[in-house]
Design a protein around this motif. Structure first.
Motif, PDB file in Angstrom:
ATOM      1  N   GLY A  97       0.760  -1.140   0.287  1.00  0.00           N
ATOM      2  CA  GLY A  97      -0.036   0.024  -0.029  1.00  0.00           C
ATOM      3  C   GLY A  97       0.870   1.410   0.092  1.00  0.00           C
ATOM      4  N   THR A  98       2.238   1.277  -0.007  1.00  0.00           N
ATOM      5  CA  THR A  98       2.966   2.350   0.085  1.00  0.00           C
ATOM      6  C   THR A  98       3.728   2.349  -1.474  1.00  0.00           C
ATOM      7  OG1 THR A  98       3.266   2.015   2.441  1.00  0.00           O
ATOM      8  CG2 THR A  98       4.857   3.573   1.078  1.00  0.00           C
ATOM      9  N   THR A  99       3.443   3.719  -1.844  1.00  0.00           N
ATOM     10  CA  THR A  99       4.098   3.885  -3.188  1.00  0.00           C
ATOM     11  C   THR A  99       5.344   4.760  -3.060  1.00  0.00           C
ATOM     12  OG1 THR A  99       1.938   3.718  -4.123  1.00  0.00           O
ATOM     13  CG2 THR A  99       3.672   4.960  -5.371  1.00  0.00           C
ATOM     14  N   THR A 100       6.186   4.176  -3.753  1.00  0.00           N
ATOM     15  CA  THR A 100       7.822   4.974  -3.753  1.00  0.00           C
ATOM     16  C   THR A 100       7.837   5.469  -5.113  1.00  0.00           C
ATOM     17  OG1 THR A 100       8.601   3.596  -1.994  1.00  0.00           O
ATOM     18  CG2 THR A 100      10.341   4.571  -3.346  1.00  0.00           C
ATOM     19  N   LYS A 101       8.405   6.683  -5.197  1.00  0.00           N
ATOM     20  CA  LYS A 101       8.817   7.111  -6.520  1.00  0.00           C
ATOM     21  C   LYS A 101      10.232   7.527  -6.518  1.00  0.00           C
ATOM     22  CE  LYS A 101       4.331   9.321  -7.383  1.00  0.00           C
ATOM     23  NZ  LYS A 101       3.538  10.781  -7.783  1.00  0.00           N
ATOM     24  N   ILE A 102      11.017   7.163  -7.663  1.00  0.00           N
ATOM     25  CA  ILE A 102      12.380   6.879  -7.677  1.00  0.00           C
ATOM     26  C   ILE A 102      12.658   7.678  -9.116  1.00  0.00           C
ATOM     27  CG2 ILE A 102      14.552   5.598  -7.797  1.00  0.00           C
ATOM     28  CD1 ILE A 102      13.089   3.292  -6.577  1.00  0.00           C
ATOM     29  N   GLU A 103      13.651   8.853  -8.803  1.00  0.00           N
ATOM     30  CA  GLU A 103      14.145   9.562 -10.179  1.00  0.00           C
ATOM     31  C   GLU A 103      15.569   9.711 -10.076  1.00  0.00           C
ATOM     32  OE1 GLU A 103      13.950  14.027 -11.767  1.00  0.00           O
ATOM     33  OE2 GLU A 103      12.084  13.146 -10.870  1.00  0.00           O
ATOM     34  N   GLU A 104      16.414   9.138 -11.059  1.00  0.00           N
ATOM     35  CA  GLU A 104      17.750   9.156 -11.064  1.00  0.00           C
ATOM     36  C   GLU A 104      18.110   9.784 -12.417  1.00  0.00           C
ATOM     37  OE1 GLU A 104      19.406   5.273  -9.154  1.00  0.00           O
ATOM     38  OE2 GLU A 104      17.940   4.836 -10.433  1.00  0.00           O
ATOM     39  N   THR A 105      19.372  10.379 -12.254  1.00  0.00           N
ATOM     40  CA  THR A 105      19.986  10.988 -13.282  1.00  0.00           C
ATOM     41  C   THR A 105      21.195  10.523 -13.723  1.00  0.00           C
ATOM     42  OG1 THR A 105      18.569  13.278 -12.874  1.00  0.00           O
ATOM     43  CG2 THR A 105      20.469  13.477 -14.276  1.00  0.00           C
ATOM     44  N   TYR A 106      21.503  10.433 -15.004  1.00  0.00           N
ATOM     45  CA  TYR A 106      22.817   9.939 -15.414  1.00  0.00           C
ATOM     46  C   TYR A 106      23.340  10.824 -16.278  1.00  0.00           C
ATOM     47  CZ  TYR A 106      20.684   5.782 -13.180  1.00  0.00           C
ATOM     48  OH  TYR A 106      20.111   5.005 -12.505  1.00  0.00           O
ATOM     49  N   SER A 107      24.634  10.955 -16.458  1.00  0.00           N
ATOM     50  CA  SER A 107      25.105  11.931 -17.602  1.00  0.00           C
ATOM     51  C   SER A 107      26.631  11.498 -17.908  1.00  0.00           C
ATOM     52  CB  SER A 107      25.329  13.457 -17.044  1.00  0.00           C
ATOM     53  OG  SER A 107      26.141  13.484 -15.937  1.00  0.00           O
ATOM     54  N   GLY A 108      26.840  11.998 -19.358  1.00  0.00           N
ATOM     55  CA  GLY A 108      28.547  11.542 -19.387  1.00  0.00           C
ATOM     56  C   GLY A 108      28.657  11.742 -21.095  1.00  0.00           C
ATOM     57  N   VAL A 109      29.903  11.577 -21.442  1.00  0.00           N
ATOM     58  CA  VAL A 109      30.357  11.977 -22.518  1.00  0.00           C
ATOM     59  C   VAL A 109      30.410  10.868 -23.612  1.00  0.00           C
ATOM     60  CG1 VAL A 109      32.416  12.903 -24.046  1.00  0.00           C
ATOM     61  CG2 VAL A 109      31.671  14.030 -21.863  1.00  0.00           C
ATOM     62  N   VAL A 110      29.991  10.769 -24.660  1.00  0.00           N
ATOM     63  CA  VAL A 110      30.188   9.479 -25.366  1.00  0.00           C
ATOM     64  C   VAL A 110      30.751   9.773 -26.804  1.00  0.00           C
ATOM     65  CG1 VAL A 110      28.383   8.064 -24.621  1.00  0.00           C
ATOM     66  CG2 VAL A 110      27.982   9.674 -26.470  1.00  0.00           C
ATOM     67  N   PHE A 111      31.304   8.790 -27.598  1.00  0.00           N
ATOM     68  CA  PHE A 111      31.892   8.955 -28.978  1.00  0.00           C
ATOM     69  C   PHE A 111      30.840   8.764 -29.937  1.00  0.00           C
ATOM     70  CE2 PHE A 111      35.587   7.255 -26.980  1.00  0.00           C
ATOM     71  CZ  PHE A 111      36.490   8.126 -27.356  1.00  0.00           C
ATOM     72  N   ASP A 112      30.677   9.716 -30.968  1.00  0.00           N
ATOM     73  CA  ASP A 112      29.560   9.756 -32.036  1.00  0.00           C
ATOM     74  C   ASP A 112      30.332   9.184 -33.061  1.00  0.00           C
ATOM     75  OD1 ASP A 112      27.471  10.826 -30.831  1.00  0.00           O
ATOM     76  OD2 ASP A 112      28.248  13.044 -31.229  1.00  0.00           O
ATOM     77  N   VAL A 113      29.791   8.157 -33.800  1.00  0.00           N
ATOM     78  CA  VAL A 113      30.368   7.344 -35.130  1.00  0.00           C
ATOM     79  C   VAL A 113      29.094   6.935 -35.979  1.00  0.00           C
ATOM     80  CG1 VAL A 113      31.714   5.415 -35.891  1.00  0.00           C
ATOM     81  CG2 VAL A 113      32.305   6.562 -33.672  1.00  0.00           C
ATOM     82  N   GLY A 114      29.048   7.466 -37.068  1.00  0.00           N
ATOM     83  CA  GLY A 114      28.015   7.107 -37.799  1.00  0.00           C
ATOM     84  C   GLY A 114      28.369   7.378 -39.305  1.00  0.00           C
ATOM     85  N   PHE A 115      27.049   7.327 -40.055  1.00  0.00           N
ATOM     86  CA  PHE A 115      27.129   7.611 -41.375  1.00  0.00           C
ATOM     87  C   PHE A 115      25.873   8.338 -41.935  1.00  0.00           C
ATOM     88  CE2 PHE A 115      28.754   3.387 -40.656  1.00  0.00           C
ATOM     89  CZ  PHE A 115      29.878   3.413 -40.924  1.00  0.00           C
ATOM     90  N   GLY A 116      25.998   9.262 -43.013  1.00  0.00           N
ATOM     91  CA  GLY A 116      24.993  10.060 -43.443  1.00  0.00           C
ATOM     92  C   GLY A 116      24.631   9.775 -44.920  1.00  0.00           C
ATOM     93  N   ILE A 117      23.542  10.013 -45.386  1.00  0.00           N
ATOM     94  CA  ILE A 117      23.332   9.978 -46.804  1.00  0.00           C
ATOM     95  C   ILE A 117      22.492  11.287 -46.920  1.00  0.00           C
ATOM     96  CG2 ILE A 117      21.882   8.847 -48.783  1.00  0.00           C
ATOM     97  CD1 ILE A 117      22.106   6.293 -47.055  1.00  0.00           C
ATOM     98  N   PHE A 118      22.863  12.144 -47.943  1.00  0.00           N
ATOM     99  CA  PHE A 118      22.260  13.210 -48.473  1.00  0.00           C
ATOM    100  C   PHE A 118      21.703  13.169 -49.765  1.00  0.00           C
ATOM    101  CE2 PHE A 118      25.431  13.997 -45.349  1.00  0.00           C
ATOM    102  CZ  PHE A 118      25.221  15.324 -44.847  1.00  0.00           C
ATOM    103  N   PHE A 119      20.505  13.810 -49.786  1.00  0.00           N
ATOM    104  CA  PHE A 119      19.720  13.568 -51.252  1.00  0.00           C
ATOM    105  C   PHE A 119      18.921  14.808 -51.223  1.00  0.00           C
ATOM    106  CE2 PHE A 119      17.681  11.169 -48.216  1.00  0.00           C
ATOM    107  CZ  PHE A 119      15.798  11.274 -48.498  1.00  0.00           C
TER     108      PHE A 119
END
Length: 219
Positions: free
Chosen positions: A197-219
């Motif tokens: 009968g007891t409700t617990t609300k949890i909020e957590e925040t995470y942050s950090g730096v990552v590499f961006d690697v990918g591809f793009g198609i232009f048209f």
């Protein structure tokens, strides 16, 4: 000799990128996706990930100098798909979808984490040379992460992400780019549990730096 020179001039003219990011053009992108911090302490599954969003390996634990027999194996895959439309020259707006899956196996037991998010994207390009453009980007995503352990109920958390980054797009040909850069993301996870009968609300925040690697198609 004249014929070769003429063909070379045509090739170089076609290779210029002035029209790639003009108003009215489209961009489709495929990038890695790493849910920074979400798999750390208190964030669901325990296997490590990396800035490329893909990892395979094995966990090993020592207790009082003795290695445990149990060595969980993990697989992590994350990627992002997005589509952009150039509202004005060099400025593109669109939407993107992030998918992340992690599986940990130990003997016959298995645990999984599935994450799905979507939201708006913005990207602005700065021409550097005939085949290289720098860019800055911003994004927001909304979705959920679902964690499932063997013989247990699925646990669901609502997620939001705000991030940005900068990088370069290298064009081997006029309609295709290889993208490299760095990004910073802030994730917020919200969960709600009810017990006796007891409700617990949890909020957590995470942050950090990552590499961006990918591809793009232009048209």
């Amino acid at each position: 000799m004249r014929k070769i020179t003429f063909l070379s001039i045509l090739f170089l003219s076609a290779f210029t990128l002035k029209s790639q990011t003009e108003q009215g053009k489209f961009l489709l992108g495929f990038n890695n996706f790493s849910s920074t911090g979400l798999l750390g302490e208190g964030g669901g599954l325990i296997a490590p990930t990396n800035g490329f969003g893909i990892a395979f390996g094995q966990n090993k634990t020592k207790v009082n100098g003795t290695t445990r027999d149990e060595k969980p194996k993990y697989t992590t895959i994350g990627f992002s798909l997005d589509g952009h439309y150039f509202l004005i020259d060099n400025l593109a707006a669109g939407v993107g979808v992030n998918f992340f899956n992690q599986t940990i196996k130990e003997g016959n037991e298995k645990a999984t984490l599935n994450l799905l998010m979507a939201g708006p994207r913005l990207r602005y390009f700065f021409p550097l040379s005939d085949n290289v453009k720098a860019f800055v980007r911003g994004n927001a995503s909304f979705g959920s992460a679902k964690t499932k352990f063997e013989d247990e109920d699925e646990d669901k958390s609502n997620l939001t992400e705000f991030g940005g980054g900068l990088g370069v797009s290298i064009f081997p040909n006029p309609n295709f780019s290889v993208n490299l850069g760095l990004g910073y993301s802030i994730f917020t996870g919200k969960d709600e549990n009810t017990f006796l009968g007891t409700t617990t609300k949890i909020e957590e925040t995470y942050s950090g730096v990552v590499f961006d690697v990918g591809f793009g198609i232009f048209f």
